[in-house]
Design a protein around this motif. Structure first.
Motif, PDB file in Angstrom:
ATOM      1  N   ARG A 159      68.311   3.745 -28.146  1.00 16.43           N
ATOM      2  CA  ARG A 159      68.991   3.735 -29.456  1.00 16.43           C
ATOM      3  C   ARG A 159      69.143   5.149 -30.010  1.00 16.43           C
ATOM      4  O   ARG A 159      70.161   5.466 -30.631  1.00 16.43           O
ATOM      5  N   HIS A 160      68.167   6.012 -29.782  1.00 14.13           N
ATOM      6  CA  HIS A 160      68.310   7.401 -30.219  1.00 14.13           C
ATOM      7  C   HIS A 160      69.495   8.064 -29.515  1.00 14.13           C
ATOM      8  O   HIS A 160      70.274   8.808 -30.137  1.00 14.13           O
ATOM      9  N   ALA A 161      69.634   7.811 -28.199  1.00 11.04           N
ATOM     10  CA  ALA A 161      70.747   8.399 -27.454  1.00 11.04           C
ATOM     11  C   ALA A 161      72.092   7.904 -27.978  1.00 11.04           C
ATOM     12  O   ALA A 161      73.042   8.679 -28.126  1.00 11.04           O
ATOM     13  N   ILE A 162      72.175   6.616 -28.269  1.00 14.36           N
ATOM     14  CA  ILE A 162      73.417   6.072 -28.835  1.00 14.36           C
ATOM     15  C   ILE A 162      73.720   6.719 -30.177  1.00 14.36           C
ATOM     16  O   ILE A 162      74.872   7.083 -30.467  1.00 14.36           O
ATOM     17  N   ALA A 163      72.715   6.881 -30.996  1.00 16.19           N
ATOM     18  CA  ALA A 163      72.928   7.501 -32.309  1.00 16.19           C
ATOM     19  C   ALA A 163      73.431   8.932 -32.161  1.00 16.19           C
ATOM     20  O   ALA A 163      74.273   9.393 -32.947  1.00 16.19           O
TER      21      ALA A 163
ATOM     22  N   PRO B 199      75.289  -2.779 -21.347  1.00 12.42           N
ATOM     23  CA  PRO B 199      75.577  -3.940 -20.501  1.00 12.42           C
ATOM     24  C   PRO B 199      74.389  -4.895 -20.420  1.00 12.42           C
ATOM     25  O   PRO B 199      73.255  -4.567 -20.774  1.00 12.42           O
ATOM     26  N   ALA B 200      74.670  -6.102 -19.931  1.00 12.47           N
ATOM     27  CA  ALA B 200      73.655  -7.148 -19.914  1.00 12.47           C
ATOM     28  C   ALA B 200      72.502  -6.826 -18.970  1.00 12.47           C
ATOM     29  O   ALA B 200      71.396  -7.340 -19.146  1.00 12.47           O
ATOM     30  N   SER B 201      72.723  -6.003 -17.959  1.00 12.13           N
ATOM     31  CA  SER B 201      71.674  -5.714 -16.979  1.00 12.13           C
ATOM     32  C   SER B 201      70.493  -5.012 -17.642  1.00 12.13           C
ATOM     33  O   SER B 201      70.667  -4.086 -18.438  1.00 12.13           O
ATOM     34  N   GLY B 202      69.288  -5.448 -17.286  1.00 11.57           N
ATOM     35  CA  GLY B 202      68.083  -4.826 -17.812  1.00 11.57           C
ATOM     36  C   GLY B 202      67.275  -4.164 -16.721  1.00 11.57           C
ATOM     37  O   GLY B 202      67.795  -3.859 -15.647  1.00 11.57           O
ATOM     38  N   GLY B 203      66.011  -3.924 -16.990  1.00 14.50           N
ATOM     39  CA  GLY B 203      65.144  -3.300 -16.005  1.00 14.50           C
ATOM     40  C   GLY B 203      65.617  -1.903 -15.661  1.00 14.50           C
ATOM     41  O   GLY B 203      66.041  -1.134 -16.529  1.00 14.50           O
ATOM     42  N   ASN B 204      65.601  -1.578 -14.380  1.00 13.74           N
ATOM     43  CA  ASN B 204      65.984  -0.240 -13.950  1.00 13.74           C
ATOM     44  C   ASN B 204      67.484   0.007 -14.127  1.00 13.74           C
ATOM     45  O   ASN B 204      67.934   1.150 -14.079  1.00 13.74           O
ATOM     46  N   ALA B 205      68.260  -1.065 -14.333  1.00 12.97           N
ATOM     47  CA  ALA B 205      69.708  -0.939 -14.541  1.00 12.97           C
ATOM     48  C   ALA B 205      70.078  -0.808 -16.017  1.00 12.97           C
ATOM     49  O   ALA B 205      71.267  -0.772 -16.352  1.00 12.97           O
ATOM     50  N   ARG B 206      69.097  -0.729 -16.902  1.00 16.84           N
ATOM     51  CA  ARG B 206      69.391  -0.588 -18.335  1.00 16.84           C
ATOM     52  C   ARG B 206      70.118   0.725 -18.574  1.00 16.84           C
ATOM     53  O   ARG B 206      69.650   1.786 -18.157  1.00 16.84           O
ATOM     54  N   ARG B 207      71.249   0.681 -19.244  1.00 21.45           N
ATOM     55  CA  ARG B 207      72.089   1.869 -19.390  1.00 21.45           C
ATOM     56  C   ARG B 207      73.022   1.729 -20.575  1.00 21.45           C
ATOM     57  O   ARG B 207      73.148   0.653 -21.164  1.00 21.45           O
ATOM     58  N   ILE B 208      73.674   2.836 -20.894  1.00 22.46           N
ATOM     59  CA  ILE B 208      74.733   2.872 -21.905  1.00 22.46           C
ATOM     60  C   ILE B 208      76.056   3.093 -21.178  1.00 22.46           C
ATOM     61  O   ILE B 208      76.145   3.945 -20.287  1.00 22.46           O
TER      62      ILE B 208
ATOM     63  N   ALA C 267      79.475  16.818 -22.781  1.00 23.82           N
ATOM     64  CA  ALA C 267      79.499  16.372 -24.180  1.00 23.82           C
ATOM     65  C   ALA C 267      78.623  15.142 -24.380  1.00 23.82           C
ATOM     66  O   ALA C 267      77.893  15.029 -25.382  1.00 23.82           O
ATOM     67  N   ILE C 268      78.672  14.200 -23.442  1.00 19.59           N
ATOM     68  CA  ILE C 268      77.885  12.967 -23.577  1.00 19.59           C
ATOM     69  C   ILE C 268      76.391  13.259 -23.460  1.00 19.59           C
ATOM     70  O   ILE C 268      75.579  12.760 -24.253  1.00 19.59           O
ATOM     71  N   LEU C 269      76.008  14.068 -22.478  1.00 20.77           N
ATOM     72  CA  LEU C 269      74.588  14.395 -22.320  1.00 20.77           C
ATOM     73  C   LEU C 269      74.070  15.212 -23.495  1.00 20.77           C
ATOM     74  O   LEU C 269      72.928  15.026 -23.940  1.00 20.77           O
ATOM     75  N   ALA C 270      74.900  16.120 -24.004  1.00 18.22           N
ATOM     76  CA  ALA C 270      74.501  16.892 -25.181  1.00 18.22           C
ATOM     77  C   ALA C 270      74.251  15.970 -26.358  1.00 18.22           C
ATOM     78  O   ALA C 270      73.253  16.106 -27.089  1.00 18.22           O
ATOM     79  N   ALA C 271      75.156  15.012 -26.558  1.00 16.08           N
ATOM     80  CA  ALA C 271      75.012  14.077 -27.676  1.00 16.08           C
ATOM     81  C   ALA C 271      73.767  13.212 -27.512  1.00 16.08           C
ATOM     82  O   ALA C 271      73.006  12.991 -28.479  1.00 16.08           O
ATOM     83  N   ALA C 272      73.537  12.709 -26.290  1.00 16.12           N
ATOM     84  CA  ALA C 272      72.359  11.870 -26.059  1.00 16.12           C
ATOM     85  C   ALA C 272      71.071  12.654 -26.301  1.00 16.12           C
ATOM     86  O   ALA C 272      70.134  12.157 -26.954  1.00 16.12           O
ATOM     87  N   HIS C 273      71.016  13.884 -25.801  1.00 18.29           N
ATOM     88  CA  HIS C 273      69.817  14.697 -26.003  1.00 18.29           C
ATOM     89  C   HIS C 273      69.613  15.010 -27.481  1.00 18.29           C
ATOM     90  O   HIS C 273      68.479  14.982 -27.978  1.00 18.29           O
ATOM     91  N   HIS C 274      70.702  15.294 -28.180  1.00 18.11           N
ATOM     92  CA  HIS C 274      70.612  15.550 -29.619  1.00 18.11           C
ATOM     93  C   HIS C 274      70.015  14.344 -30.343  1.00 18.11           C
ATOM     94  O   HIS C 274      69.124  14.494 -31.202  1.00 18.11           O
ATOM     95  N   GLY C 275      70.494  13.158 -30.008  1.00 19.71           N
ATOM     96  CA  GLY C 275      69.964  11.960 -30.656  1.00 19.71           C
ATOM     97  C   GLY C 275      68.506  11.724 -30.359  1.00 19.71           C
ATOM     98  O   GLY C 275      67.723  11.335 -31.244  1.00 19.71           O
ATOM     99  N   VAL C 276      68.105  11.984 -29.101  1.00 20.69           N
ATOM    100  CA  VAL C 276      66.703  11.804 -28.717  1.00 20.69           C
ATOM    101  C   VAL C 276      65.820  12.843 -29.402  1.00 20.69           C
ATOM    102  O   VAL C 276      64.749  12.521 -29.935  1.00 20.69           O
TER     103      VAL C 276
END
Length: 448
Positions: free
Chosen positions: A287-291, A338-347, A364-373
């Protein structure tokens, strides 16, 4: 890489040429072709090439952004081969090979203008905090008829099976895959020859539109390499089969556009998926990465949608993000879990167009995810229902405004580097002004 080259030549004695190539800011393939007898110098010494080559606009012009080009004497950098990328070119009439290059300064440092180094800069920052990224890219594209329609507009291809122009919109339709199976099989063979881990194909929401998925890899640079090499394979194989292929964001005004969907999970140094906590909703880190992606979306749009046509893709009820919503198992949001959980949990990041630069998109995506974390940001409640109905007018949906937001933002400036942000904006701003200076046919039809 001299030993790698020697081993390759020994295993491929019929190779006549080696192409040293790289992808510029606009994803145009550039480089030089070496006769096999002279190619060893490329692997031993690299290739001298103007540094401004990485800052050309989509028309191939050097517009001297911020004085880089004509003003500074257009100095050379050194393009050096990337280990592990030497492979055959399976579609040529003359046996040839290719190797990917990356740009270095004369002092042997990464050249800041190379988008691949921009992504590496962000990936290194994650690794410094004990984080690694596992990424898969999905690319949509259209096969089109080489013969243009009225007004030079593209038109769907003629089916090799039926002999009729494709007019169907049968998403996931197997008949479309059957009609173009010879082309798709040739793409698969070319990907295998070039080490591109493509593994599924599907028909999409418009006539002649397909999606090819790439497997997850634990190296962001290789994930971006694979995306660009897949584009190159598709375009070349299409031409060999009497079609053209386009990754243009919105080639048809009344049909679906082409997206680049990025599947991302963050892992620790042991490879454990940090987005999964064993529960149904995923971890706090997810959730931090999404934010963070939400926080950076406005200033990232100039990378996700790098030209005028790209903004035509964003419209309500087209399964294209029109706001910064997120949700579980919901394709109408910008950031889907996505619906997959476990090791497949992803955004799944669903914003970029298929013609964006994958190195910069992932940066840009990795920068944003790291910023949120790092900031422990919260994304708000997961969206339920149709998020495609309401356009968030606070986000930039025009090229000019997106470039303004990009230049004024703080997140990407910190991660990508202020100098590169300014260079990218300057390059694209000049391209935008050149584009707007052209009078389109309908302007005469409406106003003359």
């Amino acid at each position: 890489m001299s030993s790698e080259f020697e081993a390759f030549v020994a295993g491929h004695p019929d190779i006549a040429y080696v192409d040293g190539l790289f992808f510029d800011l606009c994803c145009v393939v550039r480089g030089k072709r070496y006769p096999i007898g002279d190619a060893e110098t490329l692997f031993a010494e690299g290739m001298q090439i103007p540094e401004s080559i990485a800052l050309l606009d989509v028309t191939g012009d050097c517009n001297d952004p911020l004085g880089r080009g004509f003003s500074d004497g257009d100095p050379d950098c050194i393009a050096v081969p990337i280990p592990g990328t030497l492979c055959p070119i399976p579609w040529g009439d003359v046996p040839s090979a290719q190797v990917m290059l990356t740009l270095m300064t004369q002092q042997g440092e990464p050249a800041m203008v190379d988008p691949r180094h921009i992504l590496d800069r962000v990936a290194r920052r994650l690794r410094a905090d004990g984080l690694a990224a596992t990424i898969a890219v999905e690319l949509e594209f259209f096969l089109i008829d080489p013969e243009r329609g009225p007004g030079k507009a593209p038109q769907p291809p003629i089916s090799p099976v039926t002999g009729r122009r494709d007019t169907r919109t049968q998403v996931y339709g197997m008949a479309d895959l059957d009609d173009f199976q010879v082309f798709l099989r040739a793409v698969e063979r070319a990907c295998l020859a070039q080490g591109v881990p493509a593994f599924t194909a599907s028909s999409e929401f418009a006539p002649g539109q397909f999606e090819i998925n790439l497997k997850h890899v634990g190296d962001p640079l290789r994930a971006a390499d694979h995306a660009l090499l897949l584009r190159r394979v598709v375009e070349w194989v299409a031409e060999r089969h009497g079609f053209e292929a386009t990754f243009m964001s919105k080639p048809y005004p009344d049909q679906a556009g082409n997206g680049m969907h990025i599947h991302l999970s963050l892992t620790d140094e042991a490879g454990r998926n940090l987005f999964d906590d064993g529960g149904a909703q995923g971890s706090d880190l997810l959730r931090h990465a999404i934010a963070g992606m939400q926080a950076a979306m406005a200033e990232s749009m100039a990378i996700f949608a790098p030209h005028a046509n790209a903004y035509r893709r964003f419209a309500p009820n087209r399964y294209v993000p029109v706001n910064a919503s997120w949700g579980y198992n919901n394709r109408s949001v910008a950031f889907r879990v996505p619906a997959s959980g476990g090791n497949a949990r992803r955004i799944e990041h669903r914003v970029p167009g298929a013609d964006a630069n994958p190195y910069l998109v992932l940066a840009a995506i990795l920068a944003a995810a790291h910023h949120g974390v790092a900031q422990r940001l919260e994304p708000g409640a997961a969206f339920m229902g149709n998020a495609c109905e309401t356009v968030d007018r606070a986000l930039p949906w025009t090229w000019r405004r997106a470039l303004e937001e990009f230049g004024a933002g703080s997140i990407l400036r910190e991660y990508l580097g202020a100098e590169y942000v300014d260079l990218y904006k300057a390059t694209k701003w000049i391209e935008m002004e050149k584009f707007q200076a052209v009078i389109a046919p309908h302007e005469y039809a409406w106003y003359l």
